[in-house]
Design a protein around this motif. Structure first.
Motif, PDB file in Angstrom:
ATOM      1  N   PHE A  88      29.262  30.058  43.483  1.00  0.00           N
ATOM      2  CA  PHE A  88      30.533  29.808  42.818  1.00  0.00           C
ATOM      3  C   PHE A  88      31.571  29.811  43.924  1.00  0.00           C
ATOM      4  N   TYR A  89      32.392  28.771  43.996  1.00  0.00           N
ATOM      5  CA  TYR A  89      33.389  28.664  45.043  1.00  0.00           C
ATOM      6  C   TYR A  89      34.775  28.588  44.425  1.00  0.00           C
ATOM      7  N   HIS A  90      35.642  29.511  44.804  1.00  0.00           N
ATOM      8  CA  HIS A  90      37.025  29.586  44.314  1.00  0.00           C
ATOM      9  C   HIS A  90      37.075  29.592  42.789  1.00  0.00           C
ATOM     10  N   LYS A  91      36.288  30.445  42.181  1.00  0.00           N
ATOM     11  CA  LYS A  91      36.261  30.559  40.721  1.00  0.00           C
ATOM     12  C   LYS A  91      37.029  31.806  40.295  1.00  0.00           C
ATOM     13  N   TRP A  92      37.641  31.713  39.131  1.00  0.00           N
ATOM     14  CA  TRP A  92      38.406  32.835  38.585  1.00  0.00           C
ATOM     15  C   TRP A  92      37.534  33.646  37.635  1.00  0.00           C
ATOM     16  N   ALA A  93      37.374  34.924  37.934  1.00  0.00           N
ATOM     17  CA  ALA A  93      36.651  35.843  37.052  1.00  0.00           C
ATOM     18  C   ALA A  93      37.681  36.500  36.131  1.00  0.00           C
ATOM     19  N   ILE A  94      37.395  36.527  34.852  1.00  0.00           N
ATOM     20  CA  ILE A  94      38.285  37.155  33.878  1.00  0.00           C
ATOM     21  C   ILE A  94      37.967  38.641  33.822  1.00  0.00           C
ATOM     22  N   LEU A  95      38.975  39.456  34.103  1.00  0.00           N
ATOM     23  CA  LEU A  95      38.800  40.912  34.079  1.00  0.00           C
ATOM     24  C   LEU A  95      39.102  41.442  32.691  1.00  0.00           C
ATOM     25  N   SER A  96      38.203  42.277  32.179  1.00  0.00           N
ATOM     26  CA  SER A  96      38.404  42.889  30.873  1.00  0.00           C
ATOM     27  C   SER A  96      38.045  44.367  30.961  1.00  0.00           C
ATOM     28  N   ASP A  97      38.397  45.100  29.932  1.00  0.00           N
ATOM     29  CA  ASP A  97      38.064  46.525  29.862  1.00  0.00           C
ATOM     30  C   ASP A  97      36.676  46.643  29.248  1.00  0.00           C
ATOM     31  N   PRO A  98      35.676  47.126  30.010  1.00  0.00           N
ATOM     32  CA  PRO A  98      34.321  47.208  29.464  1.00  0.00           C
ATOM     33  C   PRO A  98      34.192  48.179  28.295  1.00  0.00           C
ATOM     34  N   GLU A  99      35.138  49.102  28.160  1.00  0.00           N
ATOM     35  CA  GLU A  99      35.110  50.063  27.056  1.00  0.00           C
ATOM     36  C   GLU A  99      35.751  49.491  25.787  1.00  0.00           C
ATOM     37  N   ASP A 100      36.590  48.468  25.944  1.00  0.00           N
ATOM     38  CA  ASP A 100      37.292  47.895  24.797  1.00  0.00           C
ATOM     39  C   ASP A 100      37.444  46.391  24.995  1.00  0.00           C
ATOM     40  N   LEU A 101      36.408  45.627  24.657  1.00  0.00           N
ATOM     41  CA  LEU A 101      36.430  44.182  24.842  1.00  0.00           C
ATOM     42  C   LEU A 101      37.424  43.480  23.923  1.00  0.00           C
ATOM     43  N   THR A 102      37.872  44.146  22.870  1.00  0.00           N
ATOM     44  CA  THR A 102      38.856  43.554  21.971  1.00  0.00           C
ATOM     45  C   THR A 102      40.266  43.644  22.552  1.00  0.00           C
ATOM     46  N   ALA A 103      40.450  44.374  23.649  1.00  0.00           N
ATOM     47  CA  ALA A 103      41.776  44.547  24.253  1.00  0.00           C
ATOM     48  C   ALA A 103      42.257  43.284  24.959  1.00  0.00           C
ATOM     49  N   GLY A 104      41.387  42.304  25.118  1.00  0.00           N
ATOM     50  CA  GLY A 104      41.788  41.064  25.768  1.00  0.00           C
ATOM     51  C   GLY A 104      41.683  41.146  27.278  1.00  0.00           C
ATOM     52  N   LEU A 105      42.154  40.091  27.929  1.00  0.00           N
ATOM     53  CA  LEU A 105      42.008  40.044  29.369  1.00  0.00           C
ATOM     54  C   LEU A 105      43.026  40.938  30.062  1.00  0.00           C
ATOM     55  N   LYS A 106      42.616  41.485  31.198  1.00  0.00           N
ATOM     56  CA  LYS A 106      43.445  42.408  31.974  1.00  0.00           C
ATOM     57  C   LYS A 106      43.931  41.772  33.266  1.00  0.00           C
ATOM     58  N   GLY A 107      43.387  40.606  33.595  1.00  0.00           N
ATOM     59  CA  GLY A 107      43.790  39.921  34.810  1.00  0.00           C
ATOM     60  C   GLY A 107      42.706  38.981  35.270  1.00  0.00           C
ATOM     61  N   TYR A 108      42.917  38.409  36.447  1.00  0.00           N
ATOM     62  CA  TYR A 108      41.967  37.461  37.021  1.00  0.00           C
ATOM     63  C   TYR A 108      41.679  37.853  38.462  1.00  0.00           C
ATOM     64  N   LEU A 109      40.488  37.519  38.920  1.00  0.00           N
ATOM     65  CA  LEU A 109      40.091  37.760  40.302  1.00  0.00           C
ATOM     66  C   LEU A 109      39.434  36.492  40.821  1.00  0.00           C
ATOM     67  N   LYS A 110      40.037  35.872  41.818  1.00  0.00           N
ATOM     68  CA  LYS A 110      39.486  34.649  42.390  1.00  0.00           C
ATOM     69  C   LYS A 110      38.471  35.036  43.463  1.00  0.00           C
ATOM     70  N   CYS A 111      37.275  34.455  43.371  1.00  0.00           N
ATOM     71  CA  CYS A 111      36.231  34.860  44.309  1.00  0.00           C
ATOM     72  C   CYS A 111      35.274  33.725  44.626  1.00  0.00           C
ATOM     73  N   ASP A 112      34.570  33.916  45.716  1.00  0.00           N
ATOM     74  CA  ASP A 112      33.464  33.057  46.118  1.00  0.00           C
ATOM     75  C   ASP A 112      32.229  33.941  46.107  1.00  0.00           C
ATOM     76  N   ILE A 113      31.173  33.485  45.446  1.00  0.00           N
ATOM     77  CA  ILE A 113      29.931  34.250  45.378  1.00  0.00           C
ATOM     78  C   ILE A 113      28.778  33.302  45.663  1.00  0.00           C
ATOM     79  N   ALA A 114      27.917  33.681  46.598  1.00  0.00           N
ATOM     80  CA  ALA A 114      26.744  32.876  46.918  1.00  0.00           C
ATOM     81  C   ALA A 114      25.506  33.769  46.896  1.00  0.00           C
ATOM     82  N   VAL A 115      24.402  33.202  46.447  1.00  0.00           N
ATOM     83  CA  VAL A 115      23.119  33.897  46.455  1.00  0.00           C
ATOM     84  C   VAL A 115      22.171  33.043  47.283  1.00  0.00           C
TER      85      VAL A 115
END
Length: 131
Positions: free
Chosen positions: A81-108
């Protein structure tokens, strides 16, 4: 806030440096996780990205996190994944909506795979976070 990102693959964790007094940090940090396991074991491992606030008043407060399995990344073109935005959420409360974004590059990269640097023509363009 004073954010820090934790990158976790399976049981291994690595942390970025802390960026002081910003809601829009830029890290440009590179982490390598080296595993010697069969592909079927590796592809089931979970990649977890977590952002925490480490200021004096709320030391270690989780802002949000994002999870996906290694196999999902490996099935992408060039195994990344190159320059993709990960949606940050609260793992304890998924109904709380998004908490922010983190742009990252991930390679395997597996044994015998080559990593290719993606074309960077659109780096100066505005990002469409929600796109």
């Amino acid at each position: 806030m004073d954010p820090v990102v934790c990158v976790e693959v399976g049981e291994e964790k690595k942390y970025t440096s802390m960026k002081e007094s910003t809601n829009c940090p830029y890290y440009n940090e590179y982490f390598v996780f080296d595993f010697h396991v069969p592909p079927d074991v590796m592809f089931d491992k979970i990649i977890k990205l977590s952002v925490s606030d480490f200021n004096l008043l709320r030391s270690g407060t989780l802002v949000g996190s994002f999870k996906m399995d290694v196999g999902t990344v490996y099935t992408q073109p060039e195994h990344q994944f190159y320059h993709k935005w990960a949606i940050l959420s609260d793992p304890e409360d998924l109904t709380a909506g998004l908490k922010g974004y983190l742009k990252c590059d991930i390679a395997v990269v597996g044994k015998g795979d080559n990593i290719k640097t993606p074309h960077k023509a659109n780096e100066t363009d505005e990002d469409d976070i929600e796109g």
